[in-house]
Design a protein around this motif. Sequence first.
Motif, PDB file in Angstrom:
ATOM      1  N   VAL A  73       0.888  -1.159   0.000  1.00  0.00           N
ATOM      2  CA  VAL A  73       0.000   0.000   0.000  1.00  0.00           C
ATOM      3  C   VAL A  73       0.924   1.207   0.000  1.00  0.00           C
ATOM      4  O   VAL A  73       1.910   1.237   0.735  1.00  0.00           O
ATOM      5  N   MET A  74       0.624   2.204  -0.856  1.00  0.00           N
ATOM      6  CA  MET A  74       1.446   3.402  -0.907  1.00  0.00           C
ATOM      7  C   MET A  74       0.565   4.619  -0.666  1.00  0.00           C
ATOM      8  O   MET A  74      -0.523   4.712  -1.224  1.00  0.00           O
ATOM      9  N   VAL A  75       1.056   5.524   0.189  1.00  0.00           N
ATOM     10  CA  VAL A  75       0.368   6.790   0.426  1.00  0.00           C
ATOM     11  C   VAL A  75       1.362   7.920   0.201  1.00  0.00           C
ATOM     12  O   VAL A  75       2.567   7.745   0.335  1.00  0.00           O
TER      13      VAL A  75
ATOM     14  N   ALA B  30      -6.771  10.037   0.829  1.00  0.00           N
ATOM     15  CA  ALA B  30      -7.856   9.401   0.093  1.00  0.00           C
ATOM     16  C   ALA B  30      -9.180   9.638   0.816  1.00  0.00           C
ATOM     17  O   ALA B  30      -9.300   9.336   1.992  1.00  0.00           O
ATOM     18  N   ASN B  31     -10.141  10.188   0.112  1.00  0.00           N
ATOM     19  CA  ASN B  31     -11.465  10.398   0.684  1.00  0.00           C
ATOM     20  C   ASN B  31     -12.194   9.055   0.699  1.00  0.00           C
ATOM     21  O   ASN B  31     -12.468   8.486  -0.343  1.00  0.00           O
TER      22      ASN B  31
ATOM     23  N   ARG C  15      -5.515   9.785  12.033  1.00  0.00           N
ATOM     24  CA  ARG C  15      -5.068  10.306  10.741  1.00  0.00           C
ATOM     25  C   ARG C  15      -3.580  10.586  10.886  1.00  0.00           C
ATOM     26  O   ARG C  15      -3.141  11.099  11.910  1.00  0.00           O
ATOM     27  N   ASP C  16      -2.800  10.208   9.869  1.00  0.00           N
ATOM     28  CA  ASP C  16      -1.368  10.489   9.898  1.00  0.00           C
ATOM     29  C   ASP C  16      -1.145  11.973   9.625  1.00  0.00           C
ATOM     30  O   ASP C  16      -2.107  12.715   9.380  1.00  0.00           O
ATOM     31  N   PRO C  17       0.091  12.463   9.672  1.00  0.00           N
ATOM     32  CA  PRO C  17       0.328  13.896   9.487  1.00  0.00           C
ATOM     33  C   PRO C  17      -0.170  14.450   8.146  1.00  0.00           C
ATOM     34  O   PRO C  17      -0.413  15.644   8.027  1.00  0.00           O
ATOM     35  N   ASP C  18      -0.354  13.596   7.138  1.00  0.00           N
ATOM     36  CA  ASP C  18      -0.859  14.042   5.842  1.00  0.00           C
ATOM     37  C   ASP C  18      -2.356  13.815   5.671  1.00  0.00           C
ATOM     38  O   ASP C  18      -2.908  14.064   4.608  1.00  0.00           O
ATOM     39  N   GLY C  19      -3.021  13.321   6.715  1.00  0.00           N
ATOM     40  CA  GLY C  19      -4.472  13.140   6.671  1.00  0.00           C
ATOM     41  C   GLY C  19      -4.946  11.762   6.269  1.00  0.00           C
ATOM     42  O   GLY C  19      -6.152  11.520   6.185  1.00  0.00           O
ATOM     43  N   ASN C  20      -4.031  10.820   6.006  1.00  0.00           N
ATOM     44  CA  ASN C  20      -4.440   9.458   5.663  1.00  0.00           C
ATOM     45  C   ASN C  20      -5.066   8.796   6.877  1.00  0.00           C
ATOM     46  O   ASN C  20      -4.546   8.886   7.985  1.00  0.00           O
ATOM     47  N   LYS C  21      -6.194   8.115   6.675  1.00  0.00           N
ATOM     48  CA  LYS C  21      -6.927   7.479   7.768  1.00  0.00           C
ATOM     49  C   LYS C  21      -6.402   6.063   7.985  1.00  0.00           C
ATOM     50  O   LYS C  21      -6.294   5.273   7.054  1.00  0.00           O
TER      51      LYS C  21
END
Length: 124
Positions: free
Chosen positions: A5-7, A62-63, A109-115
């Motif tokens: 998985v890549m974010v 990702a929304n 949420r991580d620092p970039d907003g990923n849940k």
Amino acid sequence: MFTHVMVGSNDLQLSRRFYDATFAALGGQAGEMDERGRLIYRHDGGRLMITKPIDGKPATAANGGTIGILAASRAHVQAWHDAGALNGGTSIETPPTLRPDGVFVAYLRDPDGNKLTARCQTAA
């Protein structure tokens, strides 16, 4: 089924601090940077990869997307949540909680907003 998985991230050092802390709370290893500048976490043949977007545009979360992380116990879930909140993450939804189906779960949420969610099936 999945190899990785890549974010995306806008600040890899902040992401590294967050993910190193949360994975250490689960007994995992610190991330490694590869030759392309991606931060990689490996476990049981799978990889979580964090990178600056290759198109040069800002990373966005990702929304509707959630990355689920398996934890060994309720204590691990709580430690994961606490480590994340202390290292740039944001607690969301509810505090770590035991659900009626026996799953103990926490969300950040991580620092970039990923849940993200950490969960264990056992009530131990």
